[in-house]
Design a protein around this motif. Structure first.
Motif, short mmCIF file in Angstrom:
data_model
loop_
_atom_site.label_atom_id
_atom_site.label_comp_id
_atom_site.label_asym_id
_atom_site.label_seq_id
_atom_site.Cartn_x
_atom_site.Cartn_y
_atom_site.Cartn_z
N LYS A 178 0.83 -1.21 0.00
CA LYS A 178 0.00 0.00 0.00
C LYS A 178 0.87 1.26 0.00
O LYS A 178 0.60 2.21 -0.75
CB LYS A 178 -0.91 0.00 1.22
CG LYS A 178 -1.82 1.23 1.31
CD LYS A 178 -2.69 1.18 2.55
CE LYS A 178 -3.56 2.43 2.65
NZ LYS A 178 -4.40 2.42 3.88
N GLU A 179 1.91 1.26 0.83
CA GLU A 179 2.80 2.43 0.87
C GLU A 179 3.49 2.66 -0.47
O GLU A 179 3.64 3.80 -0.93
CB GLU A 179 3.85 2.23 1.98
CG GLU A 179 3.28 2.30 3.38
CD GLU A 179 4.27 1.87 4.44
OE1 GLU A 179 4.18 2.36 5.58
OE2 GLU A 179 5.15 1.03 4.14
N LEU A 180 3.89 1.57 -1.11
CA LEU A 180 4.54 1.69 -2.41
C LEU A 180 3.58 2.22 -3.47
O LEU A 180 3.94 3.09 -4.28
CB LEU A 180 5.10 0.34 -2.84
CG LEU A 180 6.29 -0.20 -2.03
CD1 LEU A 180 6.58 -1.64 -2.39
CD2 LEU A 180 7.53 0.66 -2.26
N GLN A 181 2.33 1.72 -3.45
CA GLN A 181 1.35 2.19 -4.42
C GLN A 181 1.05 3.67 -4.22
O GLN A 181 0.93 4.43 -5.19
CB GLN A 181 0.06 1.37 -4.30
CG GLN A 181 0.18 -0.06 -4.78
CD GLN A 181 0.38 -0.15 -6.28
OE1 GLN A 181 0.27 0.84 -6.99
NE2 GLN A 181 0.67 -1.35 -6.78
N GLU A 182 0.92 4.08 -2.97
CA GLU A 182 0.64 5.49 -2.70
C GLU A 182 1.81 6.37 -3.16
O GLU A 182 1.60 7.46 -3.71
CB GLU A 182 0.38 5.69 -1.21
CG GLU A 182 -0.96 5.11 -0.76
CD GLU A 182 -1.19 5.30 0.73
OE1 GLU A 182 -0.27 5.75 1.43
OE2 GLU A 182 -2.30 4.99 1.20
N MET A 183 3.03 5.89 -2.93
CA MET A 183 4.18 6.68 -3.36
C MET A 183 4.26 6.75 -4.89
O MET A 183 4.58 7.80 -5.46
CB MET A 183 5.46 6.08 -2.78
CG MET A 183 6.70 6.92 -3.06
SD MET A 183 6.57 8.63 -2.43
CE MET A 183 6.59 8.34 -0.65
N LEU A 184 3.95 5.65 -5.56
CA LEU A 184 3.94 5.66 -7.02
C LEU A 184 2.89 6.61 -7.56
O LEU A 184 3.12 7.33 -8.53
CB LEU A 184 3.68 4.25 -7.56
CG LEU A 184 4.91 3.38 -7.78
CD1 LEU A 184 4.49 1.97 -8.18
CD2 LEU A 184 5.81 3.96 -8.84
N PRO B 108 -14.54 -0.05 1.10
CA PRO B 108 -14.29 1.31 0.60
C PRO B 108 -13.03 1.95 1.16
O PRO B 108 -12.50 2.89 0.57
CB PRO B 108 -15.55 2.08 1.05
CG PRO B 108 -16.61 1.04 1.19
CD PRO B 108 -15.89 -0.19 1.68
N ALA B 109 -12.53 1.45 2.30
CA ALA B 109 -11.30 2.01 2.86
C ALA B 109 -10.11 1.79 1.95
O ALA B 109 -9.08 2.45 2.08
CB ALA B 109 -11.03 1.39 4.24
N GLU B 110 -10.25 0.86 0.99
CA GLU B 110 -9.16 0.57 0.07
C GLU B 110 -9.11 1.55 -1.10
O GLU B 110 -8.18 1.51 -1.92
CB GLU B 110 -9.32 -0.85 -0.49
CG GLU B 110 -9.36 -1.94 0.59
CD GLU B 110 -9.80 -3.28 0.02
OE1 GLU B 110 -10.04 -3.36 -1.21
OE2 GLU B 110 -9.92 -4.24 0.79
N ILE B 111 -10.09 2.43 -1.20
CA ILE B 111 -10.22 3.30 -2.37
C ILE B 111 -8.98 4.17 -2.56
O ILE B 111 -8.49 4.33 -3.69
CB ILE B 111 -11.48 4.18 -2.25
CG1 ILE B 111 -12.73 3.32 -2.43
CG2 ILE B 111 -11.46 5.32 -3.28
CD1 ILE B 111 -14.03 4.05 -2.16
N GLN B 112 -8.45 4.73 -1.49
CA GLN B 112 -7.30 5.63 -1.61
C GLN B 112 -6.13 4.94 -2.30
O GLN B 112 -5.56 5.48 -3.26
CB GLN B 112 -6.87 6.12 -0.24
CG GLN B 112 -5.65 7.04 -0.28
CD GLN B 112 -5.13 7.38 1.12
OE1 GLN B 112 -5.64 6.88 2.12
NE2 GLN B 112 -4.13 8.23 1.19
N ALA B 113 -5.79 3.74 -1.84
CA ALA B 113 -4.66 3.03 -2.43
C ALA B 113 -4.93 2.66 -3.89
O ALA B 113 -4.04 2.74 -4.74
CB ALA B 113 -4.35 1.77 -1.62
N VAL B 114 -6.18 2.28 -4.19
CA VAL B 114 -6.52 1.90 -5.55
C VAL B 114 -6.44 3.09 -6.49
O VAL B 114 -6.00 2.97 -7.64
CB VAL B 114 -7.92 1.25 -5.60
CG1 VAL B 114 -8.39 1.07 -7.04
CG2 VAL B 114 -7.90 -0.10 -4.89
N ILE B 115 -6.87 4.26 -6.03
CA ILE B 115 -6.81 5.46 -6.86
C ILE B 115 -5.36 5.73 -7.28
O ILE B 115 -5.07 5.97 -8.46
CB ILE B 115 -7.40 6.69 -6.13
CG1 ILE B 115 -8.93 6.58 -6.09
CG2 ILE B 115 -6.98 7.98 -6.83
CD1 ILE B 115 -9.59 7.70 -5.31
#
Length: 591
Positions: free
Chosen positions: A364-370, A568-575
């Protein structure tokens, strides 16, 4: 079992490490179950056959940095007639960029052409698995490692007090960039594990300093983007070749780069004098490139191939192979430091090169950073379209909150990751929401940093609008009309030089029988889509009632894709993951 496998059975093993153990255990059980028969029929007890007649052939795709070492080991293995079940091991090693292999496996469009994959980092495994619809992979143990470091030419390192002066990640990069003191280059984090791990480490380190760490990291990313290279090999080519004169003063030449210890080792082996590199090892820990040995499409491997692949992995972890890896500048899989590697690479006490590796960032941290990197390098222009139908009031199991409540919270959290230059707007939709229309524009798509009425900013107004979203009692999902209307506006207001996209969140499928049909929508989107002015649709299906295949089919017409979240809490990482993927696809198309 070898000690390396036994260590993975401790209670503190990560889920990915446990998954690797399962993959290896599968092969071992297979080996035990068939061992006697294969020993007799395959020649394990008799080595009378020649290698040429009996060899088991494998193709191994390796990260370019480790490919020469693995190729040397494979060559020696064949020369020594090392066997698996009485048949010689003939392993062809081909160098392949890890990000290219990961993307190809995730798409599943073509047969990979290799049975084993050795990427430079675990992080590519999640990217290769994608939505789970591509070529399956079975990760196993790491065979080597190399810490990510900050390398500098001697003139620059001395200005920062090397080797006595030590820094955290945030401090080291801050010191290098402050007032243009040192020109710093990096490889594209979307294509380089080294670049992504370094950027994620800078972000985590900055967060420890407190204050507005997100803004500091975004500013750092902006600076790095200006001196970005496509690959680790290319970033090394940007270094000044001498310590004085035109090369040192050339503004196009970097004096520092974010690279692995092994890359510095290889560079220094060919460099002399002021062309050699000194390494800073941040005191808050260096992440490791960890080279996971991975089977590709395991179910399609023959039994001899599976057993040969396991045999070769065992060979890569034996003492003689580890000595070969060390000669090429790699550490053992556990990250243990050896002066015979560290010193030639440019490490020197009291730099903390032998401290424990930093904890690996989560997927999740890697996806958010990307995602942050993608929208920082190319500012984003996003229109967010949120389902406000009555079903959004459905409780999320175990949370005590509705789908809408959790969706709003995730969107507000995601908003903090965008810069003032990013442009974001908001629509909501449900049947007959605004007269005969199924949609309503709540906030225009504008710069987050723009001033708004009342002395606030567009970011603050948008956050309040997210918080004010409410399900419409009795409202159904008017999806198709909304997609067409919002896409038409996003296309007509396209801004060149930004990453333009339409983000649609829905928890159901289209329920407006009076609106446009699915086939008519698809036809209109094909007419509107323009590769020269791309606006991909990022469609996120929320909850068990949403139809991911439906929204994915619609999104793909525009160059986007569909995603599914159960919570729905996963939405941020998916975006952020979707932005990164769409942004990379757009770059690849332009190239």
């Amino acid at each position: 079992m070898p000690d390396a496998y036994a260590r993975e059975e401790r209670g503190d093993a990560s889920p990915r490490r446990r998954r690797r153990t399962i993959a290896v255990a599968t092969l071992l059980v297979l080996a035990v179950a068939t061992g006697t028969a294969v020993a007799v029929k395959g020649g394990l007890l008799s080595f009378s056959e020649s290698c040429e007649d009996s060899a088991v052939h494998l193709t191994l795709a390796a990260s370019p940095d480790i490919a020469p070492a693995v190729r040397a080991i494979a060559g020696q293995t064949l020369a020594d007639e090392v066997r698996s079940d009485g048949r010689c091991l003939d392993v062809e090693v081909v160098a392949r960029d890890s990000y290219k292999v990961a993307d190809a496996l995730a798409s599943g469009a073509e047969a990979p052409g290799f049975q084993v994959w050795l990427p430079d980092s675990d992080l590519w495994l999640d990217r290769a698995e994608g939505l789970g619809t591509g070529t399956p992979i079975s990760p196993s143990d790491s065979v080597a490692s190399s810490p990510v470091t900050l390398a500098m030419v001697p003139s620059a390192s001395k200005r920062l007090g090397w080797p006595e002066k030590t820094y955290s990640w945030a401090e080291s990069v801050g010191a290098a960039l402050r007032s243009g003191k040192v020109r710093l280059g990096a490889a594209d984090p979307a294509r380089s594990a080294t670049g992504l791990l370094a950027l994620t480490s800078i972000g985590a380190s900055s967060a420890q300093q407190g204050g507005d760490s997100d803004t500091r990291v975004a500013e750092t990313a902006k600076v790095l983007a200006e001196r970005m290279s496509d690959s680790d090999a290319q970033v090394l080519e940007t270094l000044a070749r001498s310590g004085s004169g035109a090369e040192e003063g050339n503004p196009k030449r970097n004096q520092a780069v974010l690279i692995s210890e092994q890359a510095a080792f290889t560079h220094n082996a060919e460099a002399t004098g002021s062309g050699r590199l000194d390494l800073f090892y941040p005191e808050d820990g260096t992440p490791l490139l960890d080279y996971p040995y991975t089977l590709v499409d395991e179910e399609k491997l023959t039994l001899p191939q599976s057993r040969a692949a396991l045999r070769f992995m065992t060979l890569l972890n034996d003492r003689s192979s580890q000595a070969v890896f060390a000669r090429y500048g790699f550490r053992p899989a556990d990250g243990g430091a050896d002066d015979a590697v560290v010193t030639p690479a440019g490490g020197k006490s009291p730099q903390p090169y032998d401290t424990s590796a930093a904890e690996a960032p989560s997927a999740k941290e890697l996806q958010e950073m990307l995602g942050m990197w993608t929208i920082t390098v190319q500012s984003a222009r996003l229109t967010t379209v949120v389902d406000a139908s009555g079903s959004m009031a459905t409780p999320v199991p175990g949370s005590g909150r509705s789908r809408m409540d959790v969706t709003k919270e995730s969107l507000i959290q995601a908003l903090t990751q965008f810069t003032p230059d990013d442009e974001i707007g908001l629509w909501e939709f449900a049947t007959t929401l605004d007269g005969e229309k199924d949609y309503r524009k709540l906030m225009p798509t504008r710069r987050l940093g723009d001033p708004a009425q009342g002395g606030s900013t567009h970011r603050e107004k948008l956050s309040a609008a997210f918080a004010g979203l409410q399900p419409v009692p009795g409202g159904a999902t008017g999806l198709y009309d909304t997609v067409l209307a919002s896409y038409q506006e996003a296309r007509s207001t396209y801004v060149k030089g930004k990453f333009n996209a339409l983000v649609i969140l829905t928890d159901g499928s289209n329920q407006d029988e009076n609106g446009i049909s699915r086939s008519a929508l698809a036809a209109r989107l094909k007419e509107l889509a323009d590769p020269e002015r791309p606006v991909p649709v990022i469609a996120i299906a929320v909850g068990p009632d949403a139809d991911r295949e439906e929204v994915a089919e619609i999104a793909r017409i525009t160059g986007g894709d569909g995603y599914e979240v159960s919570d729905p809490a996963e939405i941020q990482a998916v975006i952020f993951r979707a932005i990164m993927t769409a942004g990379q696809n757009g770059r690849a198309a332009q190239e």
